[in-house]
Scaffold this active site. Sequence first.
Site, short mmCIF file in Angstrom:
data_model
loop_
_atom_site.label_atom_id
_atom_site.label_comp_id
_atom_site.label_asym_id
_atom_site.label_seq_id
_atom_site.Cartn_x
_atom_site.Cartn_y
_atom_site.Cartn_z
N SER A 123 17.70 50.95 21.05
CA SER A 123 18.03 51.40 22.23
C SER A 123 16.65 51.40 23.10
CB SER A 123 18.32 52.84 22.38
OG SER A 123 17.51 53.76 21.57
N HIS A 144 24.06 47.24 21.62
CA HIS A 144 23.80 48.54 21.92
C HIS A 144 24.88 49.45 21.87
CE1 HIS A 144 21.42 51.68 23.98
NE2 HIS A 144 21.43 51.90 22.82
N GLU A 156 26.29 47.63 25.21
CA GLU A 156 25.51 46.81 25.90
C GLU A 156 25.23 45.54 25.09
OE1 GLU A 156 23.37 49.70 28.92
OE2 GLU A 156 22.30 49.51 27.08
P1 NAI Z 1 18.81 57.18 11.33
O1 NAI Z 1 17.44 57.90 11.20
O2 NAI Z 1 20.01 58.28 11.49
O3 NAI Z 1 19.06 56.21 10.47
C1 NAI Z 1 18.33 55.14 10.00
C2 NAI Z 1 18.53 54.57 8.79
O4 NAI Z 1 17.98 53.62 8.42
C3 NAI Z 1 18.25 55.41 7.51
O5 NAI Z 1 19.43 55.90 6.82
C4 NAI Z 1 17.14 54.70 6.95
O6 NAI Z 1 17.08 55.11 5.57
C5 NAI Z 1 17.61 53.51 7.40
N1 NAI Z 1 16.25 52.42 7.19
C6 NAI Z 1 15.30 52.57 7.74
N2 NAI Z 1 14.36 51.65 7.41
C7 NAI Z 1 15.14 50.65 6.77
C8 NAI Z 1 15.05 49.36 6.35
N3 NAI Z 1 13.88 48.58 6.54
N4 NAI Z 1 16.05 48.73 5.77
C9 NAI Z 1 17.23 49.50 5.45
N5 NAI Z 1 17.32 50.47 5.87
C10 NAI Z 1 16.28 51.13 6.56
O7 NAI Z 1 18.79 56.45 12.81
P2 NAI Z 1 19.98 56.15 14.01
O8 NAI Z 1 20.02 57.36 14.99
O9 NAI Z 1 21.18 55.92 13.29
O10 NAI Z 1 19.33 55.14 14.93
C11 NAI Z 1 19.30 53.76 14.25
C12 NAI Z 1 18.94 52.78 15.39
O11 NAI Z 1 19.98 52.88 16.31
C13 NAI Z 1 17.50 52.90 16.08
O12 NAI Z 1 17.27 51.66 16.44
C14 NAI Z 1 17.94 53.64 17.53
O13 NAI Z 1 16.95 53.53 18.54
C15 NAI Z 1 19.31 53.19 17.50
N6 NAI Z 1 20.19 53.92 18.55
C16 NAI Z 1 20.35 55.31 18.29
C17 NAI Z 1 21.13 56.20 18.79
C18 NAI Z 1 21.31 57.57 18.54
O14 NAI Z 1 21.86 58.29 19.51
N7 NAI Z 1 20.64 58.19 17.53
C19 NAI Z 1 21.98 55.49 20.19
C20 NAI Z 1 21.94 53.94 20.16
C21 NAI Z 1 21.02 53.36 19.47
#
Ligand code: NAI
Length: 507
Positions: A123, A144, A156
């Site tokens: 994001s 996105h 997006e």
């Molecule tokens: P989260 O922290 O809930 O989940 C991330 C997951 O990725 C975790 O389960 C972690 O163990 C795993 N992970 C981390 N590094 C890894 C790797 N190298 N290989 C495989 N798995 C790995 O995070 P969330 O909130 O789901 O966000 C994920 C992405 O989505 C980020 O880029 C964030 O900016 C984006 N995003 C988040 C939003 C939100 O409201 N939380 C909205 C839109 C985009």
Amino acid sequence: MTALNINARIAVIGAGAMGAGIAQVAAQAGHPVLLLDNRPGAAAQAIDGIDRQLGKRVEKGKLSAEARAATIARLQAVEAIEALADCELIIEAIVENLEAKRTLFRQLEGICGEQCILASNTSSLSITSIAAQLSHPQRLLGLHFFNPAPIMALVEIVSGLASDPRLAECLYDTAKAWGKKPVHTRSTPGFIVNRVARPFYAESLRLLQEGAADCPTLDSLMRDAGGFAMGAFELTDLIGHDVNYAVTCSVFDAYYADTRFLPSLIQKELVDAGRLGRKSGHGFYSYAEGAERPQPKHISSEQSIDTCVVEGSLGIAQPLITRLREQGVEIIQRDGQGLLRTGDAVLALSDGRMACQRAREDGLRNLILLDLAFDYGKASRIAISYTADIDPTALEQGVAVLQRAGLNVSPLSDSPALAVLRTVAMLANEAADALLQGVASAADIDLAMRAGVNYPQGPLAWGDAIGLSHLLKVLENLQASYGEERYRPSLALRRRVAEGRTFHDKS
Ligand code: NAI
């Protein structure tokens, strides 16, 4: 290029809140989906979580048991990245860290076929930058989703400098086939939504800081007059101040400290205090058990109003006159500059000047300025401001006429462009700048703000409805009042006004 075939195998990497939601969306659409996380067991747990969510929908009769079973059967947890070799689309939703994402995509290039599209759910990071070190940067794009992905319609489709436009079209069509509302955007800080939405928070925070009104009053104005689902304070309490403040800081830094995106000291103080909103039990409001939500302020009047004089047209506020007529108020129409007179009071839609300034410049005694409403025919509240030396009887008369139209009247201190008008003017101005810079089309910007953050109207269409000349005047007056670049009108707005066109006018 058309959407990916329904049999195309999709992979989602990162089984957190977003990854699990995206995997669910793709599986519900009919694709076989692999889910991978570097925490052992996390992907399988996420699929169990999806199953439980779908189970609740089955219980409520919103989903058939067969559809639930079919979705879950399409989801497969995998523990090794090599399992993704024959996927046609891989969506990354791992930690928001540039190096982690770059490393992952480089690794994927060595595993998946040349036709595989790579997508990031980032994001805030640049798609251009994530793709920079790839052998085939043209196949990496942003996809996105918004949180929660199964519910929020907007996606997006973000193109970096090297992204292949045909792949952007393919992702657009694919997202559409998944029941989403996709928009195209270029990889610029905040893309569309996280950039254009900044003034929604910033202007309420500024009004609060200047003591124009308190949180419940400003929040209720955004809801009851502005038509937004929530005001800025209740919404940031819900999002979390740490998250919302971090996004503002990241956009501010990315635009080289443009004051349009200036973070708020009030919000920083909440973050410093650990008052992160609902999740910590306290933000702008208290969420402790039994805590009472403070009520918005309003003023009322005992005066009775039977006759008004309307000089010219009130512009977008004209439906107020219909409401008064419906209440049996006699309306006398005269030529003039958009004023509503009743007793000794003079009411007018704000043009961005403070009441004290406009009263002096236009020679109007007992001037009461009206804020913007999304729909003056239906709004239940309106903000007003007035000069410090207003005659108390005239103020009562002005309030009475608005009450007669069925409005609660909330007073603000004498602030340029009041609350809803200044917020919408700044949203439209930011949207205009995004349009000017080719970030997205007018239609996609408006769709993004409606589908991504549930605005009652797209900011450009809203600007068109207000009238672009009036919008320009409001911004120029705001800029003159504050003497700040923050309120400078976008060139796109000036150009449309000079050309006599609207934002959505394609001629
Ligand atoms: P989260 O922290 O809930 O989940 C991330 C997951 O990725 C975790 O389960 C972690 O163990 C795993 N992970 C981390 N590094 C890894 C790797 N190298 N290989 C495989 N798995 C790995 O995070 P969330 O909130 O789901 O966000 C994920 C992405 O989505 C980020 O880029 C964030 O900016 C984006 N995003 C988040 C939003 C939100 O409201 N939380 C909205 C839109 C985009």
